[in-house]
Scaffold this motif. Sequence first.
Motif, PDB file in Angstrom:
ATOM      1  N   LEU A 216       0.900  -1.178  -0.101  1.00 48.51           N
ATOM      2  CA  LEU A 216       0.149   0.041  -0.123  1.00 48.51           C
ATOM      3  C   LEU A 216       0.835   1.281  -0.050  1.00 48.51           C
ATOM      4  N   LEU A 217       1.734   1.198   0.689  1.00 43.13           N
ATOM      5  CA  LEU A 217       2.649   2.364   0.902  1.00 43.13           C
ATOM      6  C   LEU A 217       3.511   2.649  -0.642  1.00 43.13           C
ATOM      7  N   ASP A 218       3.796   1.565  -1.081  1.00 46.15           N
ATOM      8  CA  ASP A 218       4.314   1.868  -2.439  1.00 46.15           C
ATOM      9  C   ASP A 218       3.431   2.211  -3.499  1.00 46.15           C
ATOM     10  N   GLN A 219       2.209   1.897  -3.618  1.00 43.92           N
ATOM     11  CA  GLN A 219       1.377   2.200  -4.346  1.00 43.92           C
ATOM     12  C   GLN A 219       0.956   3.700  -4.126  1.00 43.92           C
ATOM     13  N   HIS A 220       0.923   4.088  -2.999  1.00 53.05           N
ATOM     14  CA  HIS A 220       0.612   5.491  -2.653  1.00 53.05           C
ATOM     15  C   HIS A 220       1.640   6.302  -3.081  1.00 53.05           C
ATOM     16  N   LEU A 221       3.124   5.893  -2.839  1.00 48.94           N
ATOM     17  CA  LEU A 221       4.012   6.677  -3.351  1.00 48.94           C
ATOM     18  C   LEU A 221       4.184   6.801  -4.986  1.00 48.94           C
ATOM     19  N   GLN A 222       3.825   5.627  -5.470  1.00 53.29           N
ATOM     20  CA  GLN A 222       3.769   5.720  -7.119  1.00 53.29           C
ATOM     21  C   GLN A 222       2.856   7.003  -7.577  1.00 53.29           C
ATOM     22  N   ARG A 223       1.618   7.045  -7.050  1.00 46.82           N
ATOM     23  CA  ARG A 223       0.545   7.750  -7.205  1.00 46.82           C
ATOM     24  C   ARG A 223       1.040   9.221  -7.055  1.00 46.82           C
ATOM     25  N   TRP A 224       1.740   9.531  -5.824  1.00 49.48           N
ATOM     26  CA  TRP A 224       2.145  10.754  -5.524  1.00 49.48           C
ATOM     27  C   TRP A 224       3.252  11.311  -6.468  1.00 49.48           C
ATOM     28  N   ARG A 225       4.177  10.345  -6.687  1.00 43.45           N
ATOM     29  CA  ARG A 225       5.332  10.671  -8.101  1.00 43.45           C
ATOM     30  C   ARG A 225       4.326  11.147  -9.081  1.00 43.45           C
ATOM     31  N   ARG A 226       3.688  10.330  -9.643  1.00 42.06           N
ATOM     32  CA  ARG A 226       2.771  10.577 -10.876  1.00 42.06           C
ATOM     33  C   ARG A 226       2.231  12.029 -10.816  1.00 42.06           C
ATOM     34  N   ARG A 227       1.605  12.502  -9.535  1.00 39.09           N
ATOM     35  CA  ARG A 227       0.816  13.857  -9.581  1.00 39.09           C
ATOM     36  C   ARG A 227       1.868  14.856  -9.535  1.00 39.09           C
ATOM     37  N   ARG A 228       2.907  14.567  -8.840  1.00 41.15           N
ATOM     38  CA  ARG A 228       4.198  15.595  -8.554  1.00 41.15           C
ATOM     39  C   ARG A 228       4.785  15.889 -10.293  1.00 41.15           C
ATOM     40  N   GLN A 229       4.804  14.730 -10.990  1.00 40.20           N
ATOM     41  CA  GLN A 229       5.372  14.968 -12.306  1.00 40.20           C
ATOM     42  C   GLN A 229       4.347  15.808 -13.182  1.00 40.20           C
ATOM     43  N   GLN A 230       3.173  15.448 -13.058  1.00 40.66           N
ATOM     44  CA  GLN A 230       1.973  16.374 -13.845  1.00 40.66           C
ATOM     45  C   GLN A 230       1.823  17.577 -13.410  1.00 40.66           C
ATOM     46  N   SER A 231       2.286  17.917 -12.122  1.00 48.61           N
ATOM     47  CA  SER A 231       2.134  19.296 -11.622  1.00 48.61           C
ATOM     48  C   SER A 231       3.251  20.083 -12.221  1.00 48.61           C
ATOM     49  N   HIS A 232       4.484  19.553 -12.538  1.00 48.74           N
ATOM     50  CA  HIS A 232       5.429  20.189 -12.717  1.00 48.74           C
ATOM     51  C   HIS A 232       5.799  19.969 -14.359  1.00 48.74           C
ATOM     52  N   GLY A 233       4.591  19.544 -15.229  1.00 50.07           N
ATOM     53  CA  GLY A 233       4.671  19.552 -16.436  1.00 50.07           C
ATOM     54  C   GLY A 233       5.502  18.572 -17.048  1.00 50.07           C
ATOM     55  N   PHE A 234       6.105  17.386 -16.221  1.00 48.17           N
ATOM     56  CA  PHE A 234       6.721  16.372 -17.031  1.00 48.17           C
ATOM     57  C   PHE A 234       6.008  15.371 -17.905  1.00 48.17           C
TER      58      PHE A 234
END
Length: 234
Positions: A216-234
Motif C-alpha cells: 500500500l505504501l509503495d502504491q501511494h508513493l507511485q501515485r504521489w510521484r505521478r501527481r508531482r510529475q504532472q504538476s511540474h509538466g513532465f
Amino acid sequence: MSLFTWLRPRQINDQVRQRVSRLTPPAPLGEHTLRNQRWVVLDLETSGLNTNRDQVLAIGAVVIEDGAIDFSQQFERTLYQRNHKLTSSVLLHGLSPSAIAAGCDPVEALLDLMDFIGDSPVLAFHAPFDQRMLARALKDHLGYLLQHPFFDLAELAPLLNPQITLREAGLDDWTACFGLEAIERHNASADAMVTAELALILFSHARRQHLDSPALLDQHLQRWRRRRQQSHGF
C-alpha cells in the motif's frame, strides 16, 4: 592503463559465483503490516556523487523488525579501493587514504551485505543515489543484478507530512523537524541509524493514514510521484 583493459569486465571466480548463486532473491512487497516487515536501512559513503565513476567507500546498515530498530542486526564495512584518490569528499566522510587502504575486500563486503539484506526491502534517504551506486558495485564486483525494492525517505517524508513545508529538504532538515539528532553525520553507520529512527516516525504516520503495508505504501508513493510529475509538466 589501456582503454581495452578499462573496458574489460572484471573476472569473477567460481567461488564467488557460487556464493552469488546462493543469495536470497528479494520478496515481493506484501500486504502484511509495516510492523511485520523486516526492513534494511542503508547508507553509503562514496568518493563523490558521480554514479558512473565514483566508488563506494563505506557501507552502514541496520534492521527494523517488529516495529523497532534491532540493534543486534547491524552491518558496517569500509572497503578497500585500489585506485582511490584523495578528493574533497574526505572532508565530509572523514575516510582517510590509510582507512581505505586498511579496508576489506569489496567482493567479500558486498557478498556479506547481500546476505545481510536477504529478501528485505531497503530504506535510504535519497535512495536512488544509494541504489545506483550499490547496483554498479554489485555488477562490477559480483556480476549481480540488484533487484531489491528501495524506498526513499526523502519522498516518504513529504508524502506523509504534506502540512510541513521544507523545500529541497535533506536528512538534517527532516531529522531536526522531528527532534532527532545523528551521533555523527556522514558516517555510514550513524547515518543509517538516524535514518532508521526517521523511518519509524514515518511508518507511524503511514499507519495513521491507513497505509499499513509495504504494498500500500509503495502504491501511494507511485501515485504521489505521478501527481508531482504532472504538476511540474513532465
